[in-house]
Design a protein around this motif. Structure first.
Motif, PDB file in Angstrom:
ATOM      1  N   LEU A   1     -13.210  98.866  33.879  1.00  0.00           N
ATOM      2  CA  LEU A   1     -13.823  98.758  35.201  1.00  0.00           C
ATOM      3  C   LEU A   1     -13.365  99.878  36.131  1.00  0.00           C
ATOM      4  CD1 LEU A   1     -13.578  94.896  35.694  1.00  0.00           C
ATOM      5  CD2 LEU A   1     -15.682  96.234  35.454  1.00  0.00           C
ATOM      6  N   GLU A   2     -12.073 100.189  36.104  1.00  0.00           N
ATOM      7  CA  GLU A   2     -11.581 101.266  36.969  1.00  0.00           C
ATOM      8  C   GLU A   2     -12.193 102.607  36.579  1.00  0.00           C
ATOM      9  OE1 GLU A   2      -7.262 100.860  36.971  1.00  0.00           O
ATOM     10  OE2 GLU A   2      -7.419  99.729  38.841  1.00  0.00           O
TER      11      GLU A   2
ATOM     12  N   TYR B   1     -13.364  95.180  46.110  1.00  0.00           N
ATOM     13  CA  TYR B   1     -12.699  93.883  46.249  1.00  0.00           C
ATOM     14  C   TYR B   1     -12.574  93.193  44.894  1.00  0.00           C
ATOM     15  CZ  TYR B   1     -11.538  89.399  48.452  1.00  0.00           C
ATOM     16  OH  TYR B   1     -10.909  88.252  48.836  1.00  0.00           O
ATOM     17  N   ALA B   2     -13.580  93.346  44.046  1.00  0.00           N
ATOM     18  CA  ALA B   2     -13.552  92.731  42.712  1.00  0.00           C
ATOM     19  C   ALA B   2     -12.389  93.273  41.888  1.00  0.00           C
ATOM     20  CB  ALA B   2     -14.877  92.961  41.994  1.00  0.00           C
ATOM     21  N   LEU B   3     -12.124  94.565  42.008  1.00  0.00           N
ATOM     22  CA  LEU B   3     -10.983  95.143  41.289  1.00  0.00           C
ATOM     23  C   LEU B   3      -9.658  94.674  41.878  1.00  0.00           C
ATOM     24  CD1 LEU B   3     -12.332  98.639  40.363  1.00  0.00           C
ATOM     25  CD2 LEU B   3     -11.298  96.997  38.808  1.00  0.00           C
TER      26      LEU B   3
ATOM     27  N   PHE C   1      -3.490  95.760  46.348  1.00  0.00           N
ATOM     28  CA  PHE C   1      -3.559  96.267  47.721  1.00  0.00           C
ATOM     29  C   PHE C   1      -4.210  97.647  47.779  1.00  0.00           C
ATOM     30  CE2 PHE C   1      -0.333  92.987  48.750  1.00  0.00           C
ATOM     31  CZ  PHE C   1      -1.031  92.383  49.789  1.00  0.00           C
ATOM     32  N   ARG C   2      -4.012  98.447  46.756  1.00  0.00           N
ATOM     33  CA  ARG C   2      -4.696  99.756  46.719  1.00  0.00           C
ATOM     34  C   ARG C   2      -6.206  99.535  46.728  1.00  0.00           C
ATOM     35  NH1 ARG C   2      -3.414 101.982  41.689  1.00  0.00           N
ATOM     36  NH2 ARG C   2      -5.361 101.206  41.077  1.00  0.00           N
ATOM     37  N   TRP C   3      -6.703  98.595  45.924  1.00  0.00           N
ATOM     38  CA  TRP C   3      -8.140  98.313  45.876  1.00  0.00           C
ATOM     39  C   TRP C   3      -8.611  97.627  47.153  1.00  0.00           C
ATOM     40  CZ3 TRP C   3     -11.425 100.881  43.241  1.00  0.00           C
ATOM     41  CH2 TRP C   3     -11.034 101.491  42.051  1.00  0.00           C
TER      42      TRP C   3
END
Length: 131
Positions: free
Chosen positions: A61-62, A73-75, A89-91
């Motif tokens: 996904l990334e 937000y999903a990641l 938190f990065r995502w």
């Protein structure tokens, strides 16, 4: 789609991991290529013992995110399932930068509940004016 998505979350939080995984596998099969569904699948896989499969799905996904937009937000949710608060938190920060509408549920999202006691969470809530 939404009903099964929330059904899987309900199963997951009530300790019915096999049912949660099965619902998400069915949902991703019925909606192939849906990164949002795949992210929750990764979350429930990680939460219920299939960490290697969850990590592989999150990596996929990334890699796809740079070429296909879907809610960051999903990641964040998937990374939370993997137990990586820094990545979550990065995502979430990317979600804020991209004005991801999914952020409106941040304060009540059970997937991210274990992040609420961290200073980054309070800071993000303030940035979003959700206090």
């Amino acid at each position: 789609g939404f009903a099964k998505y929330f059904l899987a979350q309900t199963y997951s939080f009530s300790g019915q991991g096999q049912q949660a995984v099965q619902v998400m596998r069915d949902l991703t099969s019925a909606n192939p290529g849906s990164p949002t569904h795949e992210a929750l699948l990764a979350y429930v896989l990680a939460r219920h013992g299939s960490m290697a499969e969850a990590k592989a799905l999150v990596a996929k996904l990334e890699a796809a995110w740079s070429q296909q937009y879907f809610p960051p937000y999903a990641l964040a949710q998937a990374q939370a399932g993997l137990g990586d608060p820094a990545a979550a938190f990065r995502w979430l920060d990317i979600a804020w930068q991209r004005r991801d509408p999914s952020l409106v549920i941040l304060k009540v999202d059970p997937v991210l509940a274990h992040l609420r006691d961290r200073p980054q969470f309070a800071e993000l809530i303030t940035r979003l004016h959700l206090q």
